[in-house]
Scaffold this motif. Structure first.
Motif, PDB file in Angstrom:
ATOM      1  N   TRP E 243      -5.468   5.259  -3.835  1.00 36.45           N
ATOM      2  CA  TRP E 243      -6.337   5.330  -5.006  1.00 36.45           C
ATOM      3  C   TRP E 243      -5.588   4.898  -6.272  1.00 36.45           C
ATOM      4  CZ3 TRP E 243      -5.511   8.617  -9.228  1.00 36.45           C
ATOM      5  CH2 TRP E 243      -6.518   8.576 -10.198  1.00 36.45           C
ATOM      6  N   TYR E 244      -4.349   5.409  -6.402  1.00 41.62           N
ATOM      7  CA  TYR E 244      -3.636   5.138  -7.646  1.00 41.62           C
ATOM      8  C   TYR E 244      -3.265   3.666  -7.755  1.00 41.62           C
ATOM      9  CZ  TYR E 244      -0.639   5.898 -11.628  1.00 41.62           C
ATOM     10  OH  TYR E 244      -0.096   5.843 -12.884  1.00 41.62           O
ATOM     11  N   LEU E 245      -2.728   3.116  -6.668  1.00 41.82           N
ATOM     12  CA  LEU E 245      -2.394   1.696  -6.709  1.00 41.82           C
ATOM     13  C   LEU E 245      -3.663   0.879  -6.883  1.00 41.82           C
ATOM     14  CD1 LEU E 245       0.356   1.376  -3.955  1.00 41.82           C
ATOM     15  CD2 LEU E 245       0.626   1.638  -6.416  1.00 41.82           C
ATOM     16  N   GLY E 246      -4.766   1.362  -6.323  1.00 46.00           N
ATOM     17  CA  GLY E 246      -6.046   0.660  -6.431  1.00 46.00           C
ATOM     18  C   GLY E 246      -6.555   0.585  -7.860  1.00 46.00           C
ATOM     19  N   GLN E 247      -6.006   1.404  -8.749  1.00 43.44           N
ATOM     20  CA  GLN E 247      -6.378   1.326 -10.162  1.00 43.44           C
ATOM     21  C   GLN E 247      -6.133  -0.074 -10.706  1.00 43.44           C
ATOM     22  OE1 GLN E 247      -8.057   4.145  -9.993  1.00 43.44           O
ATOM     23  NE2 GLN E 247      -7.588   4.403 -12.164  1.00 43.44           N
ATOM     24  N   THR E 248      -5.091  -0.736 -10.225  1.00 45.52           N
ATOM     25  CA  THR E 248      -4.909  -2.123 -10.631  1.00 45.52           C
ATOM     26  C   THR E 248      -5.119  -3.021  -9.416  1.00 45.52           C
ATOM     27  OG1 THR E 248      -2.549  -1.756 -10.445  1.00 45.52           O
ATOM     28  CG2 THR E 248      -3.462  -1.778 -12.646  1.00 45.52           C
ATOM     29  N   ARG E 249      -4.055  -3.460  -8.804  1.00 44.24           N
ATOM     30  CA  ARG E 249      -4.267  -4.476  -7.788  1.00 44.24           C
ATOM     31  C   ARG E 249      -4.321  -3.934  -6.361  1.00 44.24           C
ATOM     32  NH1 ARG E 249      -0.187  -9.098  -8.744  1.00 44.24           N
ATOM     33  NH2 ARG E 249       1.151  -7.431  -9.490  1.00 44.24           N
ATOM     34  N   GLY E 250      -3.847  -2.730  -6.177  1.00 44.39           N
ATOM     35  CA  GLY E 250      -3.941  -2.143  -4.841  1.00 44.39           C
ATOM     36  C   GLY E 250      -2.669  -2.302  -4.038  1.00 44.39           C
ATOM     37  N   VAL E 251      -2.830  -2.199  -2.728  1.00 38.41           N
ATOM     38  CA  VAL E 251      -1.679  -2.233  -1.837  1.00 38.41           C
ATOM     39  C   VAL E 251      -1.498  -3.651  -1.315  1.00 38.41           C
ATOM     40  CG1 VAL E 251      -0.675  -1.208   0.213  1.00 38.41           C
ATOM     41  CG2 VAL E 251      -2.291   0.109  -1.161  1.00 38.41           C
ATOM     42  N   GLY E 252      -0.320  -4.198  -1.545  1.00 33.39           N
ATOM     43  CA  GLY E 252      -0.104  -5.581  -1.110  1.00 33.39           C
ATOM     44  C   GLY E 252       0.085  -5.676   0.395  1.00 33.39           C
TER      45      GLY E 252
END
Ligand SMILES: Nc1ncnc2c1ncn2[C@@H]1O[C@H](COP(=O)(O)OP(=O)(O)OP(=O)(O)O)[C@@H](O)[C@H]1O
Ligand SMILES: Nc1ncnc2c1ncn2[C@@H]1O[C@H](COP(=O)(O)OP(=O)(O)OP(=O)(O)O)[C@@H](O)[C@H]1O
Ligand SMILES: [Mg+2]
Ligand SMILES: [Mg+2]
Lengths: 337, 410, 253, 253, 410
Positions: E243-252
């Motif tokens: 969720w937190y990484l998804g705030q910007t671009r997400g999980v690479g």
């Protein structure tokens, strides 16, 4: 710009320069100029143009990947413009791409980024520097009617800028009529390595060596130490960067030349351009190089003859820094106070 | 020697006496792979032959003189590395510490105008203090020395840059005693020969006294003839070296200083209680602790020694270059110093190695570097060849050790 | 005179309570055998006495004074010499170097000759069969190493000698010499703690036998009035045990 | 049937001749005890048989075929399982991992449960006193380790089991179990080579006794017709030895 | 759980069952210092807090996304280093090999116009071959791996320069799948959440089945409640991260790839015969040999794995930079990869360490580097602070290990 989830960027989008940030990304520590000259000069000019602006300075320590990380981190901090001296001119394309994709203008500084045009390019020409120091040496040798050959001490084999300088040196040495006795790519620009190599060449070529073209002041200093340590006369040796230590050696007559880049002018020009971009303007270049609006400045070769004007009278160096101890006598002779 | 001595009564031992016996012993040990430094020397000879074939300058007197001088600084650092490796630890920061020490020297000496001996003392003390801090961190917190010294590597590199400050590079005056010592001071020929004779006589005398003492105590001892042969051999080798180097500039004081340090370390490691403790800690730290050895003190002493040697090496490197700059001590100083120790037979796992290893190891490394430098190869080829030659030099040593393992002496 | 006495010693390793409330007394000129099953905690007790591990709780009294033994060096200083079960030798050092480790003769210029002479003396005394004392301990046989470890404890001038299974790897002759040695030590007024699984040896030299079972005291006996069977019963916690069953089977065959 | 026979085995280490012209024969269903003084070369012989060291010369015949044993893996393949005197356990691995090292159940997805169950079985059988099989071997007592090493040799399906001083560190109960085990192995038709310094154990389970002295054969005896004193005399090379002197002294007291 | 199971019959063992028991167990192990990776995690939390206080951007989603992507390449290299360290050896050449592999990729893909998969395959195979050669040299000649790989470090650096030739630097096209993978491809949110759920369910299911099997075999086993709590905790953590990484671009995807490799290596090391053999060789090579393990094959496999991972890391590094150049893989790649492994708890002496260690270690290193980059310090200060913070991160871990030693679990 892309302010991300934090209040520190002020949240304004568009042209405002209030509290804006600008990134100044330098490539390495092998030469002292980035930390000692470019950075303070750029910061000073920026402060003057925009007192509330903040300069984010980073040095990539010769690592292209680290520079990419630094650029990304600057972007994450929401900078309004990036001034970059790329570690690797080719690899910096990625940085240009990601900056432009976030609408952050990017200015190539010192070294070009040919693959993906940056928004602006400000520099002096490394290849030209190579040819200038070599040419100056060759002319000096011809004037002295020297006979023999030349040693060439290049920069780091893994440094793109060193490659350009090397190319420039060759362009002057190859047609000069002096034999190129041997050349050497100095790993990591290390003076010690240069010294070791030159020592070996002294045993090999003895008094055939009439001059040494060294790609920067550090390797030049190493070459000189090699001659001193071998107990033979030091032939003319070049340098580049106009370090204080090099100025001292020139004053003392150990080093033949170095090259002074008008870093002040260039750094200030970069600050000016960056500021215009930050204000949302699009400055036009003097020329176009690599499809990029560009501005090129010409460096000056410094020898004993002109050192006083170029370095001291212009205020680039202070006599007090250079003329300490054993160098006082040399300074006096040249009228440096 | 024909009455059986206390230590040779076991009937399973083969009897060996006199010069002949000593030779048989060497052959037997060669077959068993227990040769000490001999394989490294053989490796060295191989490399020298190859390099000489490639470029006849290589073994010229002038080049060998250069070689000796270039070996000194990193060799001294390697001497410190041998000590840390002996206790099974590592110091990755010797490069930074040497760079920092050079920078401090230059700033104090040139920048602040202090007398040179004071500047040197300050740098050396700084090195010792750094080692002491490492020792405390290691003993108190049990942080692996790899990490402590990695942190040190970074921190002292930073400090070096900071100390050099706005100047970036500081010249040491060419006419200062320090620079002269590192560049131009050579031992006069008569003194060199005297040294050689002293060394040989001393080897004989100490061997003779020791043998007499052993014989009195009823132990087997080397015969006088063996001792004589040995010290004559040493005399011959040293005299030849002195003579050959004397063809050009002779033996540099800096090299003499390095060799003296090697001898001192050799003495400390092999003939003192402290040295025993170092080997014991490296071999089995728990056993050493249970034997009542102050293991922490040993670790601290070794870290201090290593950083101190790094500082001394840094000073000499600066003196040899006649400058201290931002890149001093960076690059491959670390790797070269550690590699010299390892090539000289020091184990990375502790407990095995000698001070002479550092001497031989650095000579191998500098020979390769100097020999290839003379060849004027493309840098890409030069790297490849350096790697290959390095491997070659060590394979000789390793193959002999391997045969030791197969003889059950792992 | 009681040289050493322990009260309420506890030691746990993770989830395992290795020692619980241990008591032990050793007098000068007395040989105390500590016996017990594998894992009973004998070596743990030895390690606590020789400063290798600190106890979790409990008091140690040495020559009437309460002492702490935080490190092996402290134990050495008190006069406690120990032969550890795992020997604790440095494999990379040779026999002489191991023997004199930490107590070298002439620290600043080692006296090799004196040390070698003394080594041979000690080893002969234990009738060790070691061909050369200049080989690394790594090259010695199990029994040879154990002899070296025992010889080492005799250097210095201890008041108490602790032997953790000293004869486990020794040959018959060497075992006999070690038993002789223990008797000599007792005659010289030293306290000896000897750990052994060999009841014959225990009965031969010990004065008292302390039995440990699963980390607890399980009785202290005077050797004179206890039979081997009783000791074994105390060790295994049952009179019907593998040993007695084997003995019966042997008898019935 | 002779499973294993050695002829003229020699082995030197540097200047020490550890084995000279050794002969040995082991039949199926026979327990051969190899005895000898410390450093007599017993363990060296074991190491040669189990592929740890190559012999300098000599021939090894296994099930009527001349074989070479260049590596421990080769010995395993022939069906020779060994308990080494120095145990050769990996201290960083736990008991189960050590027991099944090299012969794990289900190599690509280890079957922990089966291995743990089997471990407990084996250890119980040897009446080991190991609190948990999931602790690293470094945390075990000497006897516990030895039990693990013995248990390990029983995995797989060996034809010959070599035990180098298997009971040295064991408690009385465990020793009895190991002796029972040796007898069971003999009944199952395996050849057993057992090295021991304990004459009582040797006399209890061995069929023949081979004596080594200073690296040479010094007689092979049938257990039934030899006395302990004779064996000891062969081991020490003299009828007047430390053991007999001690016995006399004990008797005269 | 109240009837005593086979493995808990010893009366000296304290009884612990259910969630409560599991917690007591953790506390007890904490006191005994036997905490696995927890101390590193604590160290990480400490650093993150400090860095966040210094610059509030640090824990921003955008910066953490960068962090994950920047970790992948060196992290994968560190994974290989963990394997060599586990057998008690070292590979100093991973940097050069990664640089060479990037260069080969670029030359084949861009220069020769081969399809990208072929170029990747060639680079990876080259890595594997290099490792195989190391293995042969090590097994045949017994040269210390330090020296072999030091030679490799030089030789492959030379080869890298040679392959790149006069160009020096080769750009990879931005629109190629490879560069996209490393720079722009992110896992869609729904898929990320699905991954998180799958992981949690899988943890529960496998734990449950295992526990049932153990109980059937009469062994103690984790209670269902413990398992449930454990997998819910995992779910919560993963969902929060996504969720937190998804705030910007997400999980690479590149990070997912890295994590997948970590999981695979974890499986190989802990659940296969090969993994056991690796730990055994690292713990006691002679014991492993005597157990019939083909020690040479293990060494070779580990060297191959390490070089292969180095090659993969090099490819990803080139992809992320969208260029291969002369300095790729030089600088601190070697040190960072080794340091990541060591910080993650892998012992330099072999036999101790986990695949997760590489993941945690590289995150610690990249956090420090990224956090200090944000601070906008002078280079000299930056080096000093980096060293200090690194030390801080590891001290937490080491202090807990130290208490383990004092509890006799050295
Ligand atoms: N360092 C340690 N860490 C964890 N547990 C340990 C440690 N040392 C010993 N133990 C445990 O403590 C118990 C007692 O061990 P100890 O070595 O004292 O037994 P012992 O009586 O000497 O046995 P043996 O007769 O086999 O030598 C054993 O269960 C062992 O597993
Ligand atoms: N790896 C080795 N290197 C050198 N010498 C060795 C080596 N292994 C054994 N020896 C020597 O060989 C001789 C025989 O040793 P071995 O271990 O076979 O004795 P052993 O009969 O097993 O004695 P013990 O009863 O003490 O176990 C000893 O003198 C020993 O010093
Ligand atoms: Mg014990
Ligand atoms: Mg033996």
């Amino acid at each position: 710009a892309c302010g991300s989830g934090s209040g520190s960027t002020g949240g304004t989008t568009g042209g405002g320069t209030e509290n804006a940030k600008v990134a100044f990304l330098m490539p390495d520590l092998a030469s002292t100029r980035y930390e000692l000259q470019d950075k303070p000069l750029f910061e000073a000019k920026m402060k003057q143009l925009c007192p509330s602006c903040q300069v984010i300075y980073q040095n990539a320590d010769s690592d292209a990947a680290k520079q990419q990380q630094q650029a990304n981190s600057a972007l994450a901090q929401g900078v309004k413009a990036i001034v970059i001296d790329p570690v690797d001119s080719a690899a910096a394309a990625t940085i240009v791409k990601s900056a432009q994709s976030q609408q952050v203008p990017i200015i190539a500084y010192d070294r070009p980024i040919p693959a993906t045009p940056a928004d602006y390019y400000i520099s002096f020409d490394n290849e030209k520097i190579g040819s200038m120091i070599a040419q100056s040496l060759v002319e000096h040798l011809k004037a002295d009617k020297a006979e023999g050959g030349i040693l060439q001490v290049n920069g780091s084999p893994t440094d793109a800028a060193a490659g350009l300088i090397k190319k420039g040196i060759h362009s002057a040495v190859d047609p000069s009529g002096f034999k190129l006795l041997a050349e050497y790519d100095t790993p990591d620009w290390q003076p010690e390595k240069a010294q070791t190599w030159v020592s070996g060449q002294i045993t090999q070529f003895k008094d055939q060596i009439v001059g040494v073209v060294a790609a920067n002041d550090g390797t030049g200093g190493g070459s000189i130490a090699a001659f001193k340590a071998a107990g033979v006369k030091v032939p003319p040796v070049t340098g580049n960067d106009a370090e204080i230590a090099a100025a001292q050696r020139i004053v003392a007559g150990d080093q033949y030349n170095t090259i002074s880049k008008p870093i002040k002018i260039v750094a200030e020009a970069a600050a000016n351009t960056a500021f215009q971009f930050m204000e949302g303007k699009k400055p036009a270049g003097k020329t176009t190089l690599y499809n990029t609006p560009s501005e090129l400045f010409v460096p000056t070769v410094v020898t004993k003859e002109n050192i006083k004007e170029v370095l001291f009278d212009s205020g680039i160096m202070k006599a007090a820094d250079v003329c300490s101890g054993e160098y006082a006598k040399g300074c006096e002779e040249l009228g440096i106070k | 020697m024909n009455t059986t001595t206390t230590d040779r009564q076991d009937e399973r031992l083969q009897e060996r006496a006199g010069v002949r016996g000593a030779l048989t012993d060497v052959v037997e040990r060669a077959r068993g792979g227990d040769l000490g430094v001999i394989p490294v020397v053989v490796g060295l000879v191989v490399i020298w032959t190859v390099l000489q074939l490639l470029n006849p300058i290589f073994l010229s007197s002038a080049n060998l003189v250069n070689l000796t001088l270039e070996s000194a600084a990193v060799g001294i650092i390697a001497l410190g590395i041998v000590c840390v490796l002996l206790v099974g630890q590592i110091d990755l920061s010797v490069g930074s510490v040497s760079g920092l020490s050079g920078a401090v020297l230059a700033v104090l000496f040139v920048g602040q105008g202090l007398p040179v001996w004071l500047a040197i003392a300050a740098s050396v003390i700084l090195g010792a203090v750094i080692g002491w801090v490492y020792g405390q961190l290691f003993n108190r917190f049990g942080v692996p020395s790899f990490v402590i010294t990695l942190a040190g590597l970074l921190a002292f590199l930073g400090l070096q840059l900071y100390v050099l400050g706005t100047k970036g590079s500081i010249n040491l005056p060419f006419d200062s005693g320090l620079v002269n010592f590192a560049q131009l001071d050579f031992v006069p020929a008569w003194l060199s020969y005297t040294f050689a004779v002293i060394a040989a006589v001393w080897l004989f005398a100490s061997g003779f006294l020791h043998a007499r003492e052993r014989r009195r105590a009823g132990l087997s001892a080397r015969s006088v003839s063996t001792l004589a042969v040995r010290s004559l051999a040493l005399l011959a080798v040293l005299a030849f070296v002195v003579w050959y180097l004397g063809q050009t500039r002779g033996v540099g004081w800096m090299f003499v200083f390095f060799v003296a340090l090697v001898l001192i370390m050799h003495y400390l490691l092999s003939r003192t209680k402290w040295g025993r403790a170092v080997y014991a800690v490296g071999g089995n730290v728990e056993a050493a602790r249970r034997a009542g050895i102050n293991v922490r003190a040993i670790y601290t002493s070794v870290f201090v020694l290593c950083s101190t040697f790094a500082a001394v090496g840094g000073i000499l490197a600066a003196a040899r270059l006649a400058a201290a700059n931002q890149s001093s001590g960076s690059g491959d100083v670390n790797l070269n110093a550690i590699a010299a120790a390892v090539i000289g037979g020091t184990s990375l796992f502790g407990g095995r190695g000698t001070a002479f290893g550092a001497l031989l190891g650095i000579i191998v490394i500098q020979s390769i570097s100097s020999g290839l430098t003379l060849l004027n190869l493309d840098s890409s080829i030069r790297f490849v060849v350096t790697g290959a030659v390095l491997l070659l030099a060590v394979i000789v040593d390793s193959v002999s050790r391997r045969s030791r393992t197969s003889h059950g002496r792992a | 005179m009681t040289v050493l006495s322990l009260r309420g010693i506890n030691k746990t390793f993770g989830a395992v309570a290795a020692l619980t409330d241990i008591e032990l007394e050793v007098d000068a000129g007395q040989v105390v055998a500590v016996v017990g099953d594998n894992g009973a905690g004998k070596s743990t007790l030895v390690k606590i006495l020789s400063g290798v591990h600190p106890p979790d709780s409990g008091t140690i009294t040495f020559e009437e004074r309460a002492v702490e033994i935080p490190s092996p060096a402290a134990a050495h200083k008190l006069g406690i010499a120990t032969v550890f079960q795992d020997l604790a030798l440095c494999e990379n050092l040779n026999v002489i170097q191991n023997l004199f480790l930490g107590q070298e003769i002439r620290p600043l210029r080692l006296n090799d000759v004196a040390m070698e002479t003394r080594s041979w003396e000690l080893l002969r005394q234990l009738s060790a069969k070691i061909p050369s004392v200049r080989v690394p301990v790594a090259a010695l046989s199990g029994g040879q190493r154990q002899t070296v470890a025992i010889a080492r404890s005799l250097l210095g001038d201890p008041k108490i000698i602790i032997l953790d299974e000293p004869t486990a790897a020794l040959g018959v002759a060497q075992t006999a010499e070690v038993l002789n040695l223990v008797e000599r030590l007792r005659e010289n007024g030293l306290g000896v703690i000897m750990i052994s699984h060999n009841m014959a040896d225990v009965k031969a030299v010990a004065d008292t036998v302390a039995v440990l079972r699963l980390g607890r005291n399980n009785g202290v006996f005077d050797v004179a009035d206890v039979s081997t069977e009783d000791i074994i019963a105390a060790i295994t916690g049952a009179t019907d045990n593998a040993v007695s069953r084997r003995a019966q089977k042997g008898a019935s065959k």
